[in-house]
Enzyme design. Structure first.
Site, PDB file in Angstrom:
ATOM      1  N   ARG A   1       9.927  -2.602   1.671  1.00 46.26           N
ATOM      2  CA  ARG A   1       9.962  -1.126   1.685  1.00 46.26           C
ATOM      3  C   ARG A   1      11.400  -0.611   1.692  1.00 46.26           C
ATOM      4  O   ARG A   1      12.248  -1.092   2.429  1.00 46.26           O
ATOM      5  CB  ARG A   1       9.237  -0.611   2.931  1.00 46.26           C
ATOM      6  CG  ARG A   1       9.455   0.877   3.186  1.00 46.26           C
ATOM      7  CD  ARG A   1       8.467   1.471   4.160  1.00 46.26           C
ATOM      8  NE  ARG A   1       8.314   0.730   5.395  1.00 46.26           N
ATOM      9  CZ  ARG A   1       7.318   0.951   6.259  1.00 46.26           C
ATOM     10  NH1 ARG A   1       6.419   1.879   6.026  1.00 46.26           N
ATOM     11  NH2 ARG A   1       7.242   0.231   7.370  1.00 46.26           N
TER      12      ARG A   1
ATOM     13  N   ARG B   1      14.664   0.196   6.225  1.00 46.21           N
ATOM     14  CA  ARG B   1      14.575   0.531   7.646  1.00 46.21           C
ATOM     15  C   ARG B   1      14.992  -0.671   8.477  1.00 46.21           C
ATOM     16  O   ARG B   1      14.639  -1.804   8.150  1.00 46.21           O
ATOM     17  CB  ARG B   1      13.135   0.914   7.996  1.00 46.21           C
ATOM     18  CG  ARG B   1      12.829   2.358   7.717  1.00 46.21           C
ATOM     19  CD  ARG B   1      11.369   2.672   7.786  1.00 46.21           C
ATOM     20  NE  ARG B   1      10.683   2.208   8.995  1.00 46.21           N
ATOM     21  CZ  ARG B   1       9.423   2.520   9.285  1.00 46.21           C
ATOM     22  NH1 ARG B   1       8.723   3.289   8.469  1.00 46.21           N
ATOM     23  NH2 ARG B   1       8.856   2.078  10.382  1.00 46.21           N
TER      24      ARG B   1
ATOM     25  N   ARG C   1      -1.396   6.302  18.595  1.00 50.29           N
ATOM     26  CA  ARG C   1      -1.232   4.856  18.452  1.00 50.29           C
ATOM     27  C   ARG C   1      -1.696   4.131  19.706  1.00 50.29           C
ATOM     28  O   ARG C   1      -1.634   2.902  19.752  1.00 50.29           O
ATOM     29  CB  ARG C   1       0.252   4.536  18.229  1.00 50.29           C
ATOM     30  CG  ARG C   1       0.610   4.243  16.772  1.00 50.29           C
ATOM     31  CD  ARG C   1       2.100   4.032  16.751  1.00 50.29           C
ATOM     32  NE  ARG C   1       2.589   3.205  15.686  1.00 50.29           N
ATOM     33  CZ  ARG C   1       3.212   3.688  14.614  1.00 50.29           C
ATOM     34  NH1 ARG C   1       3.352   4.975  14.434  1.00 50.29           N
ATOM     35  NH2 ARG C   1       3.704   2.870  13.715  1.00 50.29           N
TER      36      ARG C   1
ATOM     37  N   ARG D   1       5.866  -5.633  15.693  1.00 47.48           N
ATOM     38  CA  ARG D   1       5.114  -4.389  15.425  1.00 47.48           C
ATOM     39  C   ARG D   1       3.654  -4.692  15.120  1.00 47.48           C
ATOM     40  O   ARG D   1       2.764  -3.945  15.510  1.00 47.48           O
ATOM     41  CB  ARG D   1       5.770  -3.622  14.262  1.00 47.48           C
ATOM     42  CG  ARG D   1       7.055  -2.925  14.696  1.00 47.48           C
ATOM     43  CD  ARG D   1       7.925  -2.564  13.518  1.00 47.48           C
ATOM     44  NE  ARG D   1       7.344  -1.532  12.692  1.00 47.48           N
ATOM     45  CZ  ARG D   1       7.638  -1.364  11.404  1.00 47.48           C
ATOM     46  NH1 ARG D   1       8.491  -2.168  10.806  1.00 47.48           N
ATOM     47  NH2 ARG D   1       7.090  -0.393  10.731  1.00 47.48           N
TER      48      ARG D   1
ATOM     49  N   LYS E   1       0.196   4.506   4.977  1.00 45.30           N
ATOM     50  CA  LYS E   1      -0.082   5.840   5.526  1.00 45.30           C
ATOM     51  C   LYS E   1       0.860   6.895   4.942  1.00 45.30           C
ATOM     52  O   LYS E   1       0.428   7.952   4.499  1.00 45.30           O
ATOM     53  CB  LYS E   1       0.039   5.830   7.067  1.00 45.30           C
ATOM     54  CG  LYS E   1      -0.921   4.867   7.754  1.00 45.30           C
ATOM     55  CD  LYS E   1      -0.775   4.891   9.258  1.00 45.30           C
ATOM     56  CE  LYS E   1       0.556   4.394   9.778  1.00 45.30           C
ATOM     57  NZ  LYS E   1       0.818   2.953   9.525  1.00 45.30           N
TER      58      LYS E   1
HETATM   59  P1  ADP Z   1       3.020   3.028   6.462  1.00 43.17           P
HETATM   60  O1  ADP Z   1       3.406   4.492   6.453  1.00 43.17           O
HETATM   61  O2  ADP Z   1       1.568   2.811   6.773  1.00 43.17           O
HETATM   62  O3  ADP Z   1       3.907   2.182   7.340  1.00 43.17           O
HETATM   63  P2  ADP Z   1       4.046   3.035   3.705  1.00 43.17           P
HETATM   64  O4  ADP Z   1       3.309   4.140   3.035  1.00 43.17           O
HETATM   65  O5  ADP Z   1       5.470   3.298   4.070  1.00 43.17           O
HETATM   66  O6  ADP Z   1       3.201   2.483   4.989  1.00 43.17           O
HETATM   67  O7  ADP Z   1       3.926   1.761   2.739  1.00 43.17           O
HETATM   68  C1  ADP Z   1       4.566   0.520   3.080  1.00 43.17           C
HETATM   69  C2  ADP Z   1       5.151  -0.109   1.815  1.00 43.17           C
HETATM   70  O8  ADP Z   1       4.088  -0.516   0.960  1.00 43.17           O
HETATM   71  C3  ADP Z   1       6.021   0.844   0.985  1.00 43.17           C
HETATM   72  O9  ADP Z   1       7.079   0.112   0.437  1.00 43.17           O
HETATM   73  C4  ADP Z   1       5.068   1.348  -0.109  1.00 43.17           C
HETATM   74  O10 ADP Z   1       5.773   1.674  -1.317  1.00 43.17           O
HETATM   75  C5  ADP Z   1       4.142   0.148  -0.304  1.00 43.17           C
HETATM   76  N1  ADP Z   1       2.760   0.541  -0.604  1.00 43.17           N
HETATM   77  C6  ADP Z   1       2.056   1.570  -0.060  1.00 43.17           C
HETATM   78  N2  ADP Z   1       0.801   1.604  -0.570  1.00 43.17           N
HETATM   79  C7  ADP Z   1       0.715   0.549  -1.429  1.00 43.17           C
HETATM   80  C8  ADP Z   1      -0.336   0.023  -2.271  1.00 43.17           C
HETATM   81  N3  ADP Z   1      -1.559   0.581  -2.297  1.00 43.17           N
HETATM   82  N4  ADP Z   1      -0.070  -1.071  -3.010  1.00 43.17           N
HETATM   83  C9  ADP Z   1       1.158  -1.658  -2.971  1.00 43.17           C
HETATM   84  N5  ADP Z   1       2.180  -1.219  -2.213  1.00 43.17           N
HETATM   85  C10 ADP Z   1       1.965  -0.130  -1.447  1.00 43.17           C
HETATM   86  P1  AMP Z   2       6.298   4.351  11.789  1.00 42.64           P
HETATM   87  O1  AMP Z   2       7.263   5.081  10.930  1.00 42.64           O
HETATM   88  O2  AMP Z   2       4.994   5.074  11.956  1.00 42.64           O
HETATM   89  O3  AMP Z   2       6.116   2.916  11.361  1.00 42.64           O
HETATM   90  O4  AMP Z   2       6.944   4.306  13.242  1.00 42.64           O
HETATM   91  C1  AMP Z   2       8.203   3.660  13.483  1.00 42.64           C
HETATM   92  C2  AMP Z   2       8.378   3.425  14.978  1.00 42.64           C
HETATM   93  O5  AMP Z   2       8.412   4.700  15.681  1.00 42.64           O
HETATM   94  C3  AMP Z   2       7.261   2.631  15.681  1.00 42.64           C
HETATM   95  O6  AMP Z   2       7.418   1.234  15.540  1.00 42.64           O
HETATM   96  C4  AMP Z   2       7.424   3.107  17.127  1.00 42.64           C
HETATM   97  O7  AMP Z   2       8.515   2.486  17.781  1.00 42.64           O
HETATM   98  C5  AMP Z   2       7.767   4.598  16.952  1.00 42.64           C
HETATM   99  N1  AMP Z   2       6.531   5.411  16.913  1.00 42.64           N
HETATM  100  C6  AMP Z   2       6.037   6.124  15.854  1.00 42.64           C
HETATM  101  N2  AMP Z   2       4.894   6.734  16.179  1.00 42.64           N
HETATM  102  C7  AMP Z   2       4.637   6.406  17.477  1.00 42.64           C
HETATM  103  C8  AMP Z   2       3.591   6.704  18.388  1.00 42.64           C
HETATM  104  N3  AMP Z   2       2.546   7.470  18.023  1.00 42.64           N
HETATM  105  N4  AMP Z   2       3.670   6.205  19.645  1.00 42.64           N
HETATM  106  C9  AMP Z   2       4.715   5.448  20.016  1.00 42.64           C
HETATM  107  N5  AMP Z   2       5.716   5.096  19.207  1.00 42.64           N
HETATM  108  C10 AMP Z   2       5.699   5.575  17.945  1.00 42.64           C
END
Ligand code: ADP
Ligand code: AMP
Length: 215
Positions: free
Chosen positions: A127, A160, A88, A171, A13
């Site tokens: 990540r 993270r 969420r 999660r 995302k």
């Molecule tokens: P989210 O915001 O949904 O938690 P991220 O955008 O942070 O996901 O992506 C999670 C991890 O996967 C990051 O390390 C990112 O660089 C990697 N990633 C994202 N999209 C892709 C893809 N299409 N193919 C491979 N790795 C990806």
């Molecule tokens: P994310 O960066 O989206 O993976 O979010 C990291 C963490 O923040 C999650 O695991 C939750 O603990 C909290 N969080 C983010 N967005 C929400 C949401 N919409 N509702 C509740 N908790 C959230």
């Protein structure tokens, strides 16, 4: 354009939000980033949120809905917004609909990025992101040119604390239980778009652009 980006943790995302931001003039609103900022600023809300984040659970709806409501009222959301990681829960989705209705707006597209669970684990555990500009990398799939250093701003790349071990597992469980029902919620509204996220970022982005172009 009023868009929400949905999908399990690690689906891509944030990565897609960066690509969208570079091409469309709408603000990227990530509740995860907002909570992480609150944690690093040591605010009361951040201290409270950290307990939930570190254990892989969701921050309570009341808190989360409140911060998003305030954010959506800001001037820069007049031309639209890109919500990432919110809603969420069904309660958050209902609250969002109410807040938007008061502003004479609605969710135009709920874009869901779908990725199999084993790939999600690999994506999350590899990540790393920039402490300063928040750009996201992956140790294997999207490594920076110089280890530990952000290509864009030279900032330090860190992992993270919730991208490790049991927290990752928790999660994914929380997602399946509390967030996955949103797929049906938006399917019923008729604004749901499912996208195969198990491809390169550029391929995924092409499909997102198609959706955005159709609005
Ligand atoms: P989210 O915001 O949904 O938690 P991220 O955008 O942070 O996901 O992506 C999670 C991890 O996967 C990051 O390390 C990112 O660089 C990697 N990633 C994202 N999209 C892709 C893809 N299409 N193919 C491979 N790795 C990806
Ligand atoms: P994310 O960066 O989206 O993976 O979010 C990291 C963490 O923040 C999650 O695991 C939750 O603990 C909290 N969080 C983010 N967005 C929400 C949401 N919409 N509702 C509740 N908790 C959230």
């Amino acid at each position: 354009m009023n868009i929400i980006l949905m999908g399990p943790p690690g689906a891509g995302k944030g990565t897609q939000a960066d690509l969208i931001k570079a091409n469309y003039p709408i603000p990227h609103i990530s509740t995860g980033d907002m909570f992480r900022d609150a944690v690093s600023n040591g605010t009361e809300m951040g201290i409270e949120a950290k307990k939930y984040m570190d254990s892989g659970r969701l921050v309570p709806d009341e808190v989360t809905i409140g911060i998003v409501q305030d954010r959506l009222n800001a001037q820069d959301c007049n031309q639209g917004f890109l919500l990432d990681g919110f809603p969420r829960t069904v309660k958050q989705a209902e609250a969002l609909d109410q807040v938007l209705a008061q502003l004479g707006k609605r969710v135009e597209a709920a874009i869901n990025i779908d990725v199999p669970e084993d790939i999600l684990v690999e994506r999350m555990t590899g990540r790393i992101s920039c402490k300063d500009c928040k750009t996201v990398y992956h140790l294997k799939f999207n490594a920076p040119a110089k280890e530990g250093v952000c290509d864009k701003c030279g900032g330090e790349l860190v992992q993270r604390s919730d991208d490790q071990g049991e927290t990752v597992k928790k999660r994914l469980e929380v997602y399946a239980e509390q967030t996955n029902p949103l797929i049906e919620y938006y399917q019923k509204q008729g604004n749901f778009y499912g996208i195969d996220g198990n491809r390169s970022s550029q391929e995924v982005f092409k499909d997102i652009e198609k959706v955005m172009g159709s609005l």
